[in-house]
Design a protein around this motif. Structure first.
Motif, mmCIF file in Angstrom:
data_model
loop_
_atom_site.group_PDB
_atom_site.id
_atom_site.type_symbol
_atom_site.label_atom_id
_atom_site.label_comp_id
_atom_site.label_asym_id
_atom_site.label_seq_id
_atom_site.Cartn_x
_atom_site.Cartn_y
_atom_site.Cartn_z
ATOM 1 N N LYS A 11 0.823 -1.209 0.000
ATOM 2 C CA LYS A 11 0.000 0.000 0.000
ATOM 3 C C LYS A 11 0.860 1.263 0.000
ATOM 4 O O LYS A 11 2.041 1.242 0.305
ATOM 5 N N THR A 12 0.210 2.396 -0.337
ATOM 6 C CA THR A 12 0.864 3.700 -0.315
ATOM 7 C C THR A 12 0.051 4.650 0.565
ATOM 8 O O THR A 12 -0.825 5.359 0.071
ATOM 9 N N ASP A 33 14.166 3.025 -0.781
ATOM 10 C CA ASP A 33 14.676 2.639 -2.109
ATOM 11 C C ASP A 33 13.751 3.230 -3.164
ATOM 12 O O ASP A 33 12.530 3.018 -3.114
ATOM 13 N N TRP A 34 14.304 3.969 -4.118
ATOM 14 C CA TRP A 34 13.474 4.616 -5.136
ATOM 15 C C TRP A 34 12.935 3.584 -6.115
ATOM 16 O O TRP A 34 13.669 2.753 -6.656
ATOM 17 N N ALA A 42 10.325 3.029 -1.532
ATOM 18 C CA ALA A 42 9.901 1.737 -0.985
ATOM 19 C C ALA A 42 10.611 1.466 0.334
ATOM 20 O O ALA A 42 11.839 1.592 0.428
ATOM 21 N N TYR A 43 9.845 1.082 1.346
ATOM 22 C CA TYR A 43 10.382 0.731 2.659
ATOM 23 C C TYR A 43 10.021 -0.719 2.956
ATOM 24 O O TYR A 43 8.854 -1.114 2.840
ATOM 25 N N ARG A 48 8.549 -7.801 2.804
ATOM 26 C CA ARG A 48 7.320 -7.050 2.572
ATOM 27 C C ARG A 48 7.653 -5.569 2.384
ATOM 28 O O ARG A 48 8.690 -5.091 2.838
ATOM 29 N N VAL A 49 6.760 -4.835 1.718
ATOM 30 C CA VAL A 49 7.090 -3.478 1.306
ATOM 31 C C VAL A 49 5.892 -2.551 1.429
ATOM 32 O O VAL A 49 4.740 -2.956 1.242
ATOM 33 N N CYS A 50 6.193 -1.312 1.765
ATOM 34 C CA CYS A 50 5.205 -0.228 1.791
ATOM 35 C C CYS A 50 5.815 0.934 1.022
ATOM 36 O O CYS A 50 7.021 1.188 1.112
#
Length: 343
Positions: A11-12, A33-34, A42-43, A48-50
């Motif tokens: 999600k954002t 991370d771009w 991106a984190y 997993r990433v947000c």
């Protein structure tokens, strides 16, 4: 009341500066991370990433809660030193630096590494002024009350600052160096925070005790050092040397000038001036190319008053202590003076 956003995989969420976001687990890194496809940062926690729009870096607040800007850490009440200077002190631990320390006044932020040299390997706690505009969350000697803002006088270059203890045994040199940011940690020990100073207590591998206290009096930084002979033998041709490379953003060349037998003046880019030295009659001044640093006090020759050199040099304050009996101690003081810096 600040609302804490809950991060979800893929999600954002809409996160603005100053808001808090809580992740299900600790982040892999605080730097985003771009993502070219999404045009967002991106984190990740694990795999997993947000995604966050326009938030390049997060700052840890507590647990797995992060802030979109550096949270301000409440500091203990300022202590008034014997010299009348209001000063905060503290220690902190980072993966990069271990246990390190800071001193903070209305003029200076000083960062002290785990082995007693100026300059931390890890970032200072949130809320402590560092030269953030030039990318430094670490600190060594930062004047944060100048206009225009003065850069960190040690961190900007190759971060050369430290000290060496040396003596001779059967004519051969035995020396130990503590200059954390140049890779030398030969003098074991630890830093601690006192009400108005940071102290390093340690010893060389051959049991010369080192007791160093760094304090601040207005724009003067006082480095008081005690050496004690616990080696079991008389120390011969004992030397103590402090080396420091002053630089300012825009140039690695500094005009260093010997103004007294034991004192030098450094004029950096932007005509920023600091002096360093000692009134101790055992002290002399030498200059050497800063990188790689010269850590041999016997190789540093005393320069006559008036010697002036422009370049990427370090200033060496050398003390020729001579002989020190078993169990005896000696003390010395070095002063870094920023009185010429307008605040």
């Amino acid at each position: 009341m600040t609302t804490t956003i809950i991060a979800k995989h893929g999600k954002t969420p809409k996160l603005a500066a100053g808001q808090l976001i809580k992740f299900p687990a600790a982040l892999n890194t605080l730097q985003g991370d771009w993502d070219d496809e999404k045009q967002k940062y991106a984190y990740k926690w694990g795999t997993r990433v947000c995604f966050l729009a326009g938030i390049e870096r997060l700052y840890l607040v507590e647990g797995t809660t992060y802030s979109a800007e550096a949270p301000v850490t409440a500091q203990p009440p300022a202590t008034e030193s014997a010299t009348g200077t209001k000063v905060h002190t503290g220690t902190f631990t980072t993966d990069a630096g271990g246990l390190e320390a800071f001193l903070l006044t209305d003029f200076y932020t000083l960062g002290v590494g785990k082995r007693g040299s100026l300059g931390t390997a890890g970032p200072l706690p949130a809320g402590i002024p560092t030269d953030r505009d030039r990318g430094f969350l670490r600190a060594a000697l930062f004047c944060h009350a100048t206009m225009p803002l003065m850069g960190d006088a040690i961190m900007y270059g190759r971060s050369v600052e430290g000290f060496v203890v040396a003596h001779r045994v059967a004519g051969k040199k035995v020396q130990s160096a503590s200059a954390l940011l140049t890779g030398y940690t030969q003098i074991a020990g630890a830093v601690s925070a006192e009400p108005d100073a940071v102290r390093f207590i340690g010893a060389t591998p051959d049991a010369i005790g080192v007791d160093q206290c760094i304090s601040i009096d207005g724009k003067r930084i006082l480095i008081d050092v005690g050496l004690t002979n616990r080696t079991g033998a008389e120390l011969v041709d004992l030397r103590y040397m402090r080396l420091i490379d002053f630089d300012q953003p825009g140039a690695f060349e500094t005009v260093n000038e010997v103004v007294e037998r034991g004192r030098a003046r450094a004029t950096m880019a932007g005509d920023t001036v600091l002096t360093v030295g000692s009134d101790d009659p055992r002290a002399t001044i030498g200059l050497a190319v800063a990188v790689p640093p010269t850590l041999d006090p016997y190789a540093i020759k005393a320069l006559p008053v008036g010697t002036k050199r422009k370049g990427d040099d370090s200033i060496h304050v050398c003390f020729d202590i001579g002989t020190l009996a078993i169990g005896a101690s000696t003390r010395l003081r070095i002063v870094i003076d920023g009185s010429a810096i307008a605040s």
